[in-house]
Design a protein around this motif. Structure first.
Motif, PDB file in Angstrom:
ATOM      1  N   ASN A  29       1.030  -1.273   0.088  1.00 27.27           N
ATOM      2  CA  ASN A  29      -0.065   0.070   0.045  1.00 27.27           C
ATOM      3  C   ASN A  29       0.808   1.198  -0.145  1.00 27.27           C
ATOM      4  OD1 ASN A  29      -3.026  -0.158   2.028  1.00 27.27           O
ATOM      5  ND2 ASN A  29      -2.665   0.140  -0.188  1.00 27.27           N
ATOM      6  N   GLN A  64      -3.131   5.888  -0.065  1.00 31.35           N
ATOM      7  CA  GLN A  64      -3.885   6.864   0.995  1.00 31.35           C
ATOM      8  C   GLN A  64      -2.861   7.958   1.615  1.00 31.35           C
ATOM      9  OE1 GLN A  64      -4.735   3.351   1.335  1.00 31.35           O
ATOM     10  NE2 GLN A  64      -6.406   4.070   0.401  1.00 31.35           N
ATOM     11  N   ASN A  66      -8.191   9.107   0.405  1.00 26.19           N
ATOM     12  CA  ASN A  66      -7.775   8.081  -0.838  1.00 26.19           C
ATOM     13  C   ASN A  66      -7.270   9.061  -1.767  1.00 26.19           C
ATOM     14  OD1 ASN A  66      -8.870   5.650   0.117  1.00 26.19           O
ATOM     15  ND2 ASN A  66     -10.824   6.564  -0.054  1.00 26.19           N
ATOM     16  N   ALA A  81     -11.597   8.385   3.728  1.00 25.82           N
ATOM     17  CA  ALA A  81     -11.563   7.084   4.173  1.00 25.82           C
ATOM     18  C   ALA A  81     -11.812   7.098   5.791  1.00 25.82           C
ATOM     19  CB  ALA A  81     -10.563   6.076   3.797  1.00 25.82           C
ATOM     20  N   ALA A 101     -11.070   4.587   7.685  1.00 28.13           N
ATOM     21  CA  ALA A 101     -10.042   3.572   8.376  1.00 28.13           C
ATOM     22  C   ALA A 101      -8.899   3.190   7.419  1.00 28.13           C
ATOM     23  CB  ALA A 101     -10.853   2.275   8.599  1.00 28.13           C
ATOM     24  N   CYS A 102      -7.539   2.801   7.750  1.00 32.47           N
ATOM     25  CA  CYS A 102      -6.688   2.665   7.034  1.00 32.47           C
ATOM     26  C   CYS A 102      -5.585   1.760   7.738  1.00 32.47           C
ATOM     27  CB  CYS A 102      -5.950   3.501   6.108  1.00 32.47           C
ATOM     28  SG  CYS A 102      -4.494   2.778   4.987  1.00 32.47           S
ATOM     29  N   GLY A 103      -5.813   0.425   7.728  1.00 32.60           N
ATOM     30  CA  GLY A 103      -4.862  -0.347   8.617  1.00 32.60           C
ATOM     31  C   GLY A 103      -3.286  -0.155   8.265  1.00 32.60           C
ATOM     32  N   ASN A 104      -3.058  -0.412   6.853  1.00 28.66           N
ATOM     33  CA  ASN A 104      -1.527  -0.309   6.391  1.00 28.66           C
ATOM     34  C   ASN A 104      -1.234   0.891   6.563  1.00 28.66           C
ATOM     35  OD1 ASN A 104      -1.497  -2.793   5.668  1.00 28.66           O
ATOM     36  ND2 ASN A 104      -2.366  -2.533   3.569  1.00 28.66           N
ATOM     37  N   ASN A 133     -14.717   1.127   7.964  1.00 27.89           N
ATOM     38  CA  ASN A 133     -15.151   1.811   6.539  1.00 27.89           C
ATOM     39  C   ASN A 133     -15.650   0.419   5.834  1.00 27.89           C
ATOM     40  OD1 ASN A 133     -12.885   0.048   6.655  1.00 27.89           O
ATOM     41  ND2 ASN A 133     -11.619   1.087   5.018  1.00 27.89           N
ATOM     42  N   ASN A 175     -15.209  -1.122  -0.475  1.00 27.06           N
ATOM     43  CA  ASN A 175     -13.783  -1.997  -0.787  1.00 27.06           C
ATOM     44  C   ASN A 175     -14.209  -3.240  -1.091  1.00 27.06           C
ATOM     45  OD1 ASN A 175     -11.796   0.096  -0.048  1.00 27.06           O
ATOM     46  ND2 ASN A 175     -13.216  -0.073   1.822  1.00 27.06           N
ATOM     47  N   GLU A 184      -9.925  -0.916  -4.013  1.00 30.77           N
ATOM     48  CA  GLU A 184     -10.077  -0.157  -2.970  1.00 30.77           C
ATOM     49  C   GLU A 184     -11.036   0.756  -3.405  1.00 30.77           C
ATOM     50  OE1 GLU A 184      -7.199   1.701  -0.495  1.00 30.77           O
ATOM     51  OE2 GLU A 184      -6.069  -0.355  -0.043  1.00 30.77           O
ATOM     52  N   ARG A 185     -11.996   1.223  -2.625  1.00 28.53           N
ATOM     53  CA  ARG A 185     -12.835   2.206  -2.689  1.00 28.53           C
ATOM     54  C   ARG A 185     -12.047   3.376  -2.643  1.00 28.53           C
ATOM     55  NH1 ARG A 185     -16.601   4.773   2.072  1.00 28.53           N
ATOM     56  NH2 ARG A 185     -14.669   4.613   3.172  1.00 28.53           N
ATOM     57  N   CYS A 212      -4.290  -4.070   1.206  1.00 28.15           N
ATOM     58  CA  CYS A 212      -5.453  -3.329   2.066  1.00 28.15           C
ATOM     59  C   CYS A 212      -5.490  -4.021   3.457  1.00 28.15           C
ATOM     60  CB  CYS A 212      -6.666  -3.388   1.295  1.00 28.15           C
ATOM     61  SG  CYS A 212      -8.123  -2.136   2.045  1.00 28.15           S
ATOM     62  N   GLY A 213      -5.037  -3.446   4.565  1.00 29.06           N
ATOM     63  CA  GLY A 213      -5.075  -3.758   5.851  1.00 29.06           C
ATOM     64  C   GLY A 213      -6.437  -4.145   6.231  1.00 29.06           C
ATOM     65  N   SER A 214      -7.606  -3.068   6.149  1.00 28.32           N
ATOM     66  CA  SER A 214      -8.872  -3.218   6.637  1.00 28.32           C
ATOM     67  C   SER A 214      -9.601  -4.119   5.822  1.00 28.32           C
ATOM     68  CB  SER A 214      -9.677  -1.724   6.668  1.00 28.32           C
ATOM     69  OG  SER A 214      -9.394  -1.249   5.373  1.00 28.32           O
TER      70      SER A 214
HETATM   71  N1  LIG Z   1      -9.925   2.822   0.257  1.00 30.29           N
HETATM   72  C1  LIG Z   1     -10.021   2.562   1.850  1.00 30.29           C
HETATM   73  C2  LIG Z   1      -9.266   3.131   2.732  1.00 30.29           C
HETATM   74  C3  LIG Z   1      -8.171   2.571   2.595  1.00 30.29           C
HETATM   75  C4  LIG Z   1      -7.771   0.933   3.475  1.00 30.29           C
HETATM   76  C5  LIG Z   1      -6.311   0.875   3.448  1.00 30.29           C
HETATM   77  N2  LIG Z   1      -5.364   0.699   2.293  1.00 30.29           N
HETATM   78  C6  LIG Z   1      -6.044  -0.163   4.604  1.00 30.29           C
HETATM   79  O1  LIG Z   1      -4.815  -0.725   4.650  1.00 30.29           O
HETATM   80  O2  LIG Z   1      -6.801  -0.402   5.601  1.00 30.29           O
HETATM   81  C7  LIG Z   1     -11.704   3.337   2.187  1.00 30.29           C
HETATM   82  O3  LIG Z   1     -11.839   4.153   1.236  1.00 30.29           O
HETATM   83  O4  LIG Z   1     -12.197   2.750   2.881  1.00 30.29           O
END
Ligand SMILES: N[C@@H](CCC[C@H](N)C(=O)O)C(=O)O
Length: 301
Positions: free
Chosen positions: A15, A47, A67, A73, A75-78, A163, A197, A215-216, A224-226
């Motif tokens: 990411n 992100q 984004n 967004a 949430a973004c775990g990574n 998210n 997503n 990803e959205r 994508c972590g989440s």
């Molecule tokens: N695109 C996602 C947010 C990003 C998630 C991210 N890459 C992750 O690691 O969680 C959104 O709009 O929800």
């Protein structure tokens, strides 16, 4: 260039993350700046994690997440692991508490450099994911793509990890699906009023799976972590795995895995994985004009 702030180009399992230091300022990274930064191959990102002064007692920072299309967004775990690594390097501290629009996140950097983020509790209520239509059971919703009598993808598990996510279960290599074609259709499907997503997940054992995500607001990303958290929770929820899994993020660069635990005692999802600093620079948060530290290299606009 005026009124610039420091930023770091970081890698969260593939990411592409820009961590931007907005502390001590009232303004925000604008959607226009995000779009301009993403248009430059050197600063293109999935992100932006903008670190702001804390807004709530007991928190270290408020994190605003954008984004690459300039949308927000929750949430973004990574990206959160990247923020932890940047702040740990700056302060020498190991544990942090962040606030995002989705709530409070606790995170810790371990001795081996990996970082765990408590992503909070998953949400399964159809109107909170949100879906447009009422589903009593969101672990398998009616949605399919492809020929009606032989769909390519169907019956995803839906949930929110802060998210919105839809997880499509597949039984062959996730790379063999044309996600670049199906992703935008599903992200913008009328079922998802706030878009979603879209993840393909192949369960490979009771403790492992492979994921690939559209990803959205960012499109086809390398990780994508989440989404990995959502796939792990949805797999356990549907009896496909136990509550602790290793996720092989199919396109991660360099190849790497995430460990996800959906903790029984408090329902929280704990994600553990790496973060990597690439280079640093300065940028203008209103226009996206940027320059790289130690070189004359700068954004062309
Ligand atoms: N695109 C996602 C947010 C990003 C998630 C991210 N890459 C992750 O690691 O969680 C959104 O709009 O929800």
């Amino acid at each position: 260039m005026s009124a610039t702030v420091e930023f770091a180009r970081m890698n969260g399992l593939g990411n592409k993350i820009l961590v931007v230091d907005m502390r001590g300022r009232p303004d925000k990274v604008t959607p226009a700046a995000a779009i301009a930064l993403n248009a430059d191959p050197q600063t293109e990102f999935d992100q932006i994690m903008a670190i702001h002064d804390p807004k709530a007692d007991g928190t270290d920072a408020f994190i605003d997440i954008l984004n690459s299309d300039g949308s927000k967004a929750q949430a973004c775990g990574n990206g959160t692991r990247c923020v932890v690594q940047a702040l740990a390097a700056e302060t020498g501290r190991k544990a942090f508490t962040f606030q995002t629009v989705a709530g409070i996140l606790n995170a810790v950097e371990h001795e081996d450099g990996t970082i765990s983020v408590d992503m909070g509790r998953p949400v399964f209520d159809w109107d909170k994911i949100p879906l447009v239509e009422e589903f009593h059971d969101t672990s398998r919703i009616e949605l399919q793509i492809g020929p009606i009598d032989n769909p390519v993808l169907h019956s995803p598990s839906a949930m929110s990890m802060g998210n919105p996510h839809a997880i499509f279960w597949v039984d062959r290599d996730v790379m063999s699906y044309d996600l670049a074609r199906f992703g935008p259709l599903l992200e913008n499907h009328p079922m998802f009023p706030e878009r979603a997503n879209i993840t393909l997940a192949q369960v490979t054992s009771p403790t492992s799976m492979t994921t690939r995500t559209w990803e959205r607001g960012a499109g086809l990303t390398l990780a994508c972590g989440s989404a990995a958290c959502s796939a792990a929770v949805s797999a356990a929820r549907t009896g496909r795995t136990g509550r602790m899994v290793t996720i092989n993020v199919a396109s991660a660069k360099p190849p790497a895995t995430l460990s996800i635990e959906w903790r029984e005692r408090d329902d929280h999802v704990i994600m553990t994985g790496p973060a990597e600093w690439k280079w640093s620079g300065r940028l203008d948060p209103s226009t996206g004009l940027w320059s790289r530290d130690g070189t004359q290299e700068a954004g062309a606009r």
